[in-house]
Motif scaffolding. Sequence first.
Motif, short mmCIF file in Angstrom:
data_model
loop_
_atom_site.label_atom_id
_atom_site.label_comp_id
_atom_site.label_asym_id
_atom_site.label_seq_id
_atom_site.Cartn_x
_atom_site.Cartn_y
_atom_site.Cartn_z
N ARG A 60 0.83 -1.21 0.00
CA ARG A 60 0.00 0.00 0.00
C ARG A 60 0.86 1.26 0.00
O ARG A 60 0.50 2.27 -0.62
CB ARG A 60 -0.94 -0.02 1.20
N GLU A 61 1.99 1.21 0.68
CA GLU A 61 2.92 2.35 0.63
C GLU A 61 3.47 2.50 -0.79
O GLU A 61 3.63 3.62 -1.29
CB GLU A 61 4.08 2.11 1.61
N LEU A 62 3.77 1.38 -1.44
CA LEU A 62 4.27 1.43 -2.81
C LEU A 62 3.20 1.97 -3.76
O LEU A 62 3.52 2.65 -4.74
CB LEU A 62 4.73 0.04 -3.26
N SER A 67 20.33 0.22 7.82
CA SER A 67 19.93 0.46 6.42
C SER A 67 18.72 1.37 6.35
O SER A 67 18.63 2.24 5.46
CB SER A 67 19.64 -0.87 5.72
N ALA A 68 17.77 1.18 7.27
CA ALA A 68 16.57 2.02 7.28
C ALA A 68 16.94 3.48 7.55
O ALA A 68 16.40 4.40 6.92
CB ALA A 68 15.59 1.52 8.34
N LYS A 69 17.88 3.71 8.47
CA LYS A 69 18.31 5.08 8.75
C LYS A 69 19.03 5.69 7.56
O LYS A 69 18.81 6.85 7.19
CB LYS A 69 19.22 5.09 9.98
N ASP A 70 19.92 4.90 6.95
CA ASP A 70 20.67 5.40 5.80
C ASP A 70 19.74 5.72 4.64
O ASP A 70 19.89 6.76 3.97
CB ASP A 70 21.71 4.37 5.36
N GLU A 115 16.61 6.46 4.85
CA GLU A 115 15.79 7.61 5.22
C GLU A 115 16.47 8.90 4.79
O GLU A 115 15.85 9.81 4.21
CB GLU A 115 15.55 7.61 6.73
N GLU A 116 17.79 8.98 5.04
CA GLU A 116 18.55 10.17 4.64
C GLU A 116 18.59 10.30 3.12
O GLU A 116 18.39 11.39 2.56
CB GLU A 116 19.97 10.08 5.20
N ALA A 117 18.83 9.19 2.42
CA ALA A 117 18.88 9.23 0.96
C ALA A 117 17.52 9.61 0.38
O ALA A 117 17.44 10.40 -0.59
CB ALA A 117 19.30 7.86 0.42
N TYR A 118 16.46 9.09 0.97
CA TYR A 118 15.11 9.39 0.48
C TYR A 118 14.78 10.87 0.67
O TYR A 118 14.21 11.51 -0.23
CB TYR A 118 14.11 8.50 1.23
N ARG A 133 13.01 5.85 -2.47
CA ARG A 133 11.82 5.62 -1.64
C ARG A 133 11.49 4.14 -1.56
O ARG A 133 11.14 3.62 -0.50
CB ARG A 133 10.63 6.40 -2.20
N ILE A 134 11.60 3.44 -2.70
CA ILE A 134 11.35 1.99 -2.70
C ILE A 134 12.34 1.28 -1.78
O ILE A 134 11.96 0.44 -0.95
CB ILE A 134 11.43 1.43 -4.13
N ASN A 135 13.61 1.63 -1.90
CA ASN A 135 14.62 1.01 -1.04
C ASN A 135 14.41 1.37 0.42
O ASN A 135 14.67 0.56 1.32
CB ASN A 135 16.02 1.44 -1.49
N HIS A 136 13.94 2.58 0.68
CA HIS A 136 13.64 2.99 2.05
C HIS A 136 12.50 2.16 2.63
O HIS A 136 12.57 1.67 3.77
CB HIS A 136 13.27 4.48 2.06
N LEU A 137 11.44 1.98 1.84
CA LEU A 137 10.31 1.18 2.31
C LEU A 137 10.71 -0.27 2.53
O LEU A 137 10.29 -0.91 3.50
CB LEU A 137 9.16 1.27 1.30
N LYS A 138 11.53 -0.81 1.62
CA LYS A 138 12.00 -2.19 1.79
C LYS A 138 12.85 -2.33 3.05
O LYS A 138 12.77 -3.34 3.75
CB LYS A 138 12.79 -2.62 0.56
N ALA A 139 13.67 -1.32 3.33
CA ALA A 139 14.50 -1.36 4.54
C ALA A 139 13.63 -1.33 5.80
O ALA A 139 13.90 -2.03 6.78
CB ALA A 139 15.48 -0.19 4.54
N LEU A 140 12.56 -0.52 5.77
CA LEU A 140 11.64 -0.48 6.92
C LEU A 140 10.92 -1.82 7.07
O LEU A 140 10.71 -2.30 8.20
CB LEU A 140 10.63 0.65 6.73
N TYR A 141 10.52 -2.41 5.94
CA TYR A 141 9.88 -3.73 5.99
C TYR A 141 10.84 -4.77 6.55
O TYR A 141 10.47 -5.59 7.40
CB TYR A 141 9.42 -4.14 4.59
N ASN A 142 12.09 -4.74 6.09
CA ASN A 142 13.09 -5.68 6.59
C ASN A 142 13.31 -5.51 8.09
O ASN A 142 13.53 -6.50 8.80
CB ASN A 142 14.41 -5.49 5.85
N GLN A 143 13.25 -4.29 8.57
CA GLN A 143 13.41 -4.07 10.01
C GLN A 143 12.23 -4.67 10.78
O GLN A 143 12.42 -5.30 11.83
CB GLN A 143 13.52 -2.57 10.32
#
Length: 453
Positions: A161-163, A379-382, A384-387, A422-432
């Motif tokens: 849904r975020e995607l 990864s989620a923090k990193d 987040e900064e890139a996003y 943004r996709i990589n950020h969401l995937k990192a949050l999902y992985n967390q």
Amino acid sequence: MCSVKFRGLIFIFIVFISSVCFAEDRIVLDLKGCIERVVRFHPELGEFKQDVEIYKAKLTEAQAAVFPQIELMALGGPSPKAEKEAISPEIRTDVKSTTINGIFGMLTMQVLQPIYTFGKLSGYKTAAEGGIKVSEAELEKKRSEIILKTKELYWSLSLIRELRNLANEIKDELEKAIKRTEEDLKKDIPPADELTLYKLKTYFGEVKRNLNEIDKNEAIIIEALRFMAGLSGKRIEIITEPLKYEESYMKPDELIAKAFILRPEMIQIREGLKARQSLIDVEKSNLYPQIFFLVKGSLAGATNRDRIHNPYIYDPLNDSMLAAVLGMKLNIDFGITKGKIREAEIEYQKIVEKKKLAENGIPVQIMKAYIELQEASKSAKDMEEAYQNAKKWLVTADANIDMGIGETKDLADAVLAYATTRINHLKALYNQKMALANLVQASGLDKDEREVK
């Protein structure tokens, strides 16, 4: 005027009733609600629940074994004729045949009360109690597995849904860029070129394809959750939380200590060792005599036989008897019992080996989950900064074009970078989220979630 108001009230009433009925037909679930449903109604749990009932039945059997065992038997059939003149005043030896011209009835009774069994009955009881706890732990283990699967599906649904939101956002940006580029081409404004337009339209088609795939995956996940929650055929709505960074302060040493107490596997091992030791004691009890108290009696009568009142003469078809005795029974089998004892001891040793494996394997499993959580959090923090930087890039590129100082290809690059980060950020949050769920399961901290409300 009144009729208009009346019709308006009727309309409001109908809408209200319809909305209530619609709400009743639809089941709304969040993550907690999904977990509470699956631990109660998941179809795979039925088999494990029956295993618990089997051992409860075995416990009932073991508890009843200490009480008297009563056996009653009633018989009836044709009776050969027998008269007391055949033996009185002297036993006749010239009776060559018998005449069957009557019937007999017989009732026999036996009451056996165990007195001392050298631990056999108590061993069976302890083994059955342990079996209940082992099967309950197996049920808990299965619940833990489906809770983790539920979390995986739930957070996958949240990710999808975020995607979708991201895809719609990118779709809007691309539509604006395509429209602007087409207008610039018509006006023959120099920065605009067909190559950029083709690139934008390619991205736009890819976004639409992703939206179609997102719709498909969402429907599949909801169907899977419907099945797991035991709601097949019913309308459900899954309310998902947005993916957010989650702080974790868990320490591996504390998690390992808790795992040895809370993990269903450890409960299985502890109770399994008790049950197997009891079964060893049961087999060893067969080396010793079983002491019992026995009451045995019979009552029989026949239509064509005389009753003989002589203790030396017993007529099974026309006599009565009652006796109470103290007995002892010992089976001597020349090695069969010792073989069964050895078999029981080997079964016990197998669980000991499982215990060693668990004591060495659980810390490794927890450390693996902990390291994965640390990596996912970083990864989620990193990302987040890139996003956030990509978002600023996109806003700046969009603003530059609005002011007439930017180029469309710069906007296209910014859109692509924004979508990727943004996709990589969401995937990192999902992985967390999943790394945390794995760590919670590995340490047994999902105990409260496994409990049936």
